[in-house]
Design a protein around this motif. Structure first.
Motif, PDB file in Angstrom:
ATOM      1  N   HIS A   1      -3.683 -15.603  10.936  1.00  0.00           N
ATOM      2  CA  HIS A   1      -5.005 -14.979  10.793  1.00  0.00           C
ATOM      3  C   HIS A   1      -5.319 -14.010  11.931  1.00  0.00           C
ATOM      4  O   HIS A   1      -6.437 -13.987  12.456  1.00  0.00           O
ATOM      5  N   CYS A   2      -4.326 -13.236  12.351  1.00  0.00           N
ATOM      6  CA  CYS A   2      -4.554 -12.230  13.391  1.00  0.00           C
ATOM      7  C   CYS A   2      -5.277 -11.035  12.773  1.00  0.00           C
ATOM      8  O   CYS A   2      -4.890 -10.578  11.697  1.00  0.00           O
ATOM      9  N   PRO A   3      -6.254 -10.484  13.462  1.00  0.00           N
ATOM     10  CA  PRO A   3      -6.950  -9.329  12.883  1.00  0.00           C
ATOM     11  C   PRO A   3      -6.161  -8.024  12.946  1.00  0.00           C
ATOM     12  O   PRO A   3      -6.414  -7.114  12.172  1.00  0.00           O
ATOM     13  N   ILE A   4      -5.210  -7.935  13.905  1.00  0.00           N
ATOM     14  CA  ILE A   4      -4.429  -6.694  14.027  1.00  0.00           C
ATOM     15  C   ILE A   4      -3.006  -6.966  13.558  1.00  0.00           C
ATOM     16  O   ILE A   4      -2.325  -7.839  14.093  1.00  0.00           O
ATOM     17  N   TRP A   5      -2.571  -6.221  12.552  1.00  0.00           N
ATOM     18  CA  TRP A   5      -1.187  -6.328  12.077  1.00  0.00           C
ATOM     19  C   TRP A   5      -0.417  -5.084  12.524  1.00  0.00           C
ATOM     20  O   TRP A   5      -0.843  -3.960  12.244  1.00  0.00           O
ATOM     21  N   LEU A   6       0.707  -5.322  13.186  1.00  0.00           N
ATOM     22  CA  LEU A   6       1.623  -4.236  13.544  1.00  0.00           C
ATOM     23  C   LEU A   6       2.944  -4.526  12.850  1.00  0.00           C
ATOM     24  O   LEU A   6       3.615  -5.521  13.157  1.00  0.00           O
ATOM     25  N   LEU A   7       3.296  -3.676  11.899  1.00  0.00           N
ATOM     26  CA  LEU A   7       4.411  -3.981  10.997  1.00  0.00           C
ATOM     27  C   LEU A   7       5.459  -2.883  11.087  1.00  0.00           C
ATOM     28  O   LEU A   7       5.174  -1.708  10.820  1.00  0.00           O
ATOM     29  N   ASP A   8       6.669  -3.285  11.491  1.00  0.00           N
ATOM     30  CA  ASP A   8       7.759  -2.314  11.615  1.00  0.00           C
ATOM     31  C   ASP A   8       8.674  -2.443  10.396  1.00  0.00           C
ATOM     32  O   ASP A   8       9.365  -3.450  10.244  1.00  0.00           O
ATOM     33  N   GLU A   9       8.668  -1.443   9.569  1.00  0.00           N
ATOM     34  CA  GLU A   9       9.459  -1.412   8.328  1.00  0.00           C
ATOM     35  C   GLU A   9       9.301  -2.706   7.514  1.00  0.00           C
ATOM     36  O   GLU A   9      10.293  -3.384   7.201  1.00  0.00           O
ATOM     37  N   PRO A  10       8.055  -3.046   7.153  1.00  0.00           N
ATOM     38  CA  PRO A  10       7.835  -4.326   6.458  1.00  0.00           C
ATOM     39  C   PRO A  10       8.413  -4.378   5.049  1.00  0.00           C
ATOM     40  O   PRO A  10       8.597  -5.459   4.504  1.00  0.00           O
TER      41      PRO A  10
ATOM     42  N   ASP B   1       8.869  -7.463  12.344  1.00  0.00           N
ATOM     43  CA  ASP B   1       9.954  -6.485  12.367  1.00  0.00           C
ATOM     44  C   ASP B   1      11.167  -7.105  11.687  1.00  0.00           C
ATOM     45  O   ASP B   1      11.024  -8.081  10.940  1.00  0.00           O
ATOM     46  N   GLU B   2      12.346  -6.591  11.987  1.00  0.00           N
ATOM     47  CA  GLU B   2      13.502  -7.116  11.235  1.00  0.00           C
ATOM     48  C   GLU B   2      13.935  -8.496  11.706  1.00  0.00           C
ATOM     49  O   GLU B   2      14.752  -9.148  11.068  1.00  0.00           O
ATOM     50  N   HIS B   3      13.393  -8.942  12.841  1.00  0.00           N
ATOM     51  CA  HIS B   3      13.729 -10.286  13.323  1.00  0.00           C
ATOM     52  C   HIS B   3      12.658 -11.262  12.847  1.00  0.00           C
ATOM     53  O   HIS B   3      11.487 -11.108  13.198  1.00  0.00           O
TER      54      HIS B   3
ATOM     55  N   ALA C   1       4.847   1.097  10.492  1.00  0.00           N
ATOM     56  CA  ALA C   1       5.879   2.119  10.650  1.00  0.00           C
ATOM     57  C   ALA C   1       6.836   1.969   9.486  1.00  0.00           C
ATOM     58  O   ALA C   1       7.387   0.885   9.261  1.00  0.00           O
ATOM     59  N   SER C   2       7.002   3.042   8.727  1.00  0.00           N
ATOM     60  CA  SER C   2       7.849   2.912   7.544  1.00  0.00           C
ATOM     61  C   SER C   2       8.367   4.263   7.084  1.00  0.00           C
ATOM     62  O   SER C   2       7.647   5.263   7.121  1.00  0.00           O
ATOM     63  N   HIS C   3       9.628   4.256   6.639  1.00  0.00           N
ATOM     64  CA  HIS C   3      10.185   5.456   6.006  1.00  0.00           C
ATOM     65  C   HIS C   3       9.799   5.511   4.536  1.00  0.00           C
ATOM     66  O   HIS C   3      10.007   6.518   3.876  1.00  0.00           O
ATOM     67  N   GLN C   4       9.280   4.391   4.036  1.00  0.00           N
ATOM     68  CA  GLN C   4       8.891   4.341   2.620  1.00  0.00           C
ATOM     69  C   GLN C   4       7.385   4.555   2.495  1.00  0.00           C
ATOM     70  O   GLN C   4       6.642   4.181   3.404  1.00  0.00           O
ATOM     71  N   PRO C   5       6.948   5.102   1.373  1.00  0.00           N
ATOM     72  CA  PRO C   5       5.511   5.251   1.168  1.00  0.00           C
ATOM     73  C   PRO C   5       4.852   3.879   1.124  1.00  0.00           C
ATOM     74  O   PRO C   5       5.473   2.905   0.699  1.00  0.00           O
ATOM     75  N   ILE C   6       3.622   3.794   1.599  1.00  0.00           N
ATOM     76  CA  ILE C   6       2.856   2.547   1.543  1.00  0.00           C
ATOM     77  C   ILE C   6       1.840   2.713   0.425  1.00  0.00           C
ATOM     78  O   ILE C   6       0.900   3.498   0.545  1.00  0.00           O
ATOM     79  N   GLY C   7       2.054   1.978  -0.649  1.00  0.00           N
ATOM     80  CA  GLY C   7       1.257   2.196  -1.864  1.00  0.00           C
ATOM     81  C   GLY C   7      -0.067   1.473  -1.850  1.00  0.00           C
ATOM     82  O   GLY C   7      -0.280   0.565  -2.641  1.00  0.00           O
ATOM     83  N   ILE C   8      -0.940   1.878  -0.950  1.00  0.00           N
ATOM     84  CA  ILE C   8      -2.297   1.308  -0.969  1.00  0.00           C
ATOM     85  C   ILE C   8      -3.308   2.444  -0.843  1.00  0.00           C
ATOM     86  O   ILE C   8      -2.988   3.515  -0.317  1.00  0.00           O
ATOM     87  N   ASP C   9      -4.522   2.174  -1.327  1.00  0.00           N
ATOM     88  CA  ASP C   9      -5.598   3.157  -1.198  1.00  0.00           C
ATOM     89  C   ASP C   9      -6.034   3.215   0.265  1.00  0.00           C
ATOM     90  O   ASP C   9      -5.866   2.260   1.011  1.00  0.00           O
TER      91      ASP C   9
END
Ligand SMILES: Nc1ncnc2c1ncn2[C@@H]1O[C@H](COP(=O)(O)OP(=O)(O)OP(=O)(O)O)[C@@H](O)[C@H]1O
Length: 191
Positions: free
Chosen positions: A136-145, A72-74, A174-182
């Motif tokens: 190497h965590c299998p689950i990524w939780l990303l807040d406004e990366p 996150d932002e921290h 979680a993002s206000h921006q588009p995530i440019g991946i397939d």
């Protein structure tokens, strides 16, 4: 990497006296990338916190298989330490016996001697990803990366998310921006 799974069943979130969402269902498996979108205050960060186990659901449940990596932002990097030392601190705490991510991958290799407090927002974000990758965590939780990143940084993070999911990880962003991946699924909270 352990095959991850993230299941939310009939999930409800209450903040203060407001129920932000209810009846939310998710079933995420290896390879899945989910983009959480929606207006300010709708509950995207709250949902990430519920999925991470950092908050208790108001109703329903979350089942998780696999360790969680959080951004996150921290950045959680000690502002008084040079970046290289701050990263090594977390390698020890995180139990990275053989950290294999070269900071060059995120373009911060020239900053290892610079105190974290002098880093720009985007440089801190890049450094936080070095730590995430080494865990190497299998689950990524990303807040406004992508916040604070230039176009090169954003493209790198999108490529890393795609690689992570392509390699059998799963990711919720979680993002206000588009995530440019397939192959990213978009979920609009509050829709
Ligand atoms: N500790 C708290 N106590 C009460 N209400 C809270 C608390 N934390 C957050 N909230 C409220 O919960 C709502 C959802 O917040 P959250 O940060 O999950 O939204 P968000 O969708 O991530 O917003 P943004 O797009 O602005 O980042 C907001 O109205 C916020 O004020």
């Amino acid at each position: 990497m352990q095959a991850p799974r993230l299941i939310a069943s009939d999930l409800a979130c209450r903040r203060g006296d407001r129920v932000l969402f209810a009846g939310l269902e998710l079933d995420l498996r290896p390879g899945d990338a989910l983009h959480l979108a929606g207006p300010n205050g709708v509950g995207k960060t709250s949902l990430l916190r519920l999925l991470a186990g950092l908050m208790r659901p108001f109703a329903g449940s979350v089942e998780r298989e696999g360790a969680v990596g959080w951004i996150d932002e921290h950045s959680a990097l000690d502002p008084d330490l040079p970046l290289g030392t701050a990263l090594r601190f977390w390698e020890r705490v995180d139990g990275c016996t053989a950290p294999d991510i070269n900071p060059q991958l995120l373009g911060v290799d020239h900053l290892l001697d610079v105190p974290v407090r002098y880093l720009s927002t985007g440089q801190r974000k890049r450094a936080a990803f070095v730590r995430l990758l080494n865990r190497h965590c299998p689950i990524w939780l990303l807040d406004e990366p992508l916040n604070g990143l230039d176009s090169d940084g954003a493209a790198k993070i999108e490529a890393l998310i795609a690689l992570h999911c392509g390699g059998g990880g799963l990711c919720v962003v979680a993002s206000h921006q588009p995530i440019g991946i397939d192959r990213v699924t978009r979920m609009e909270l509050g829709a």
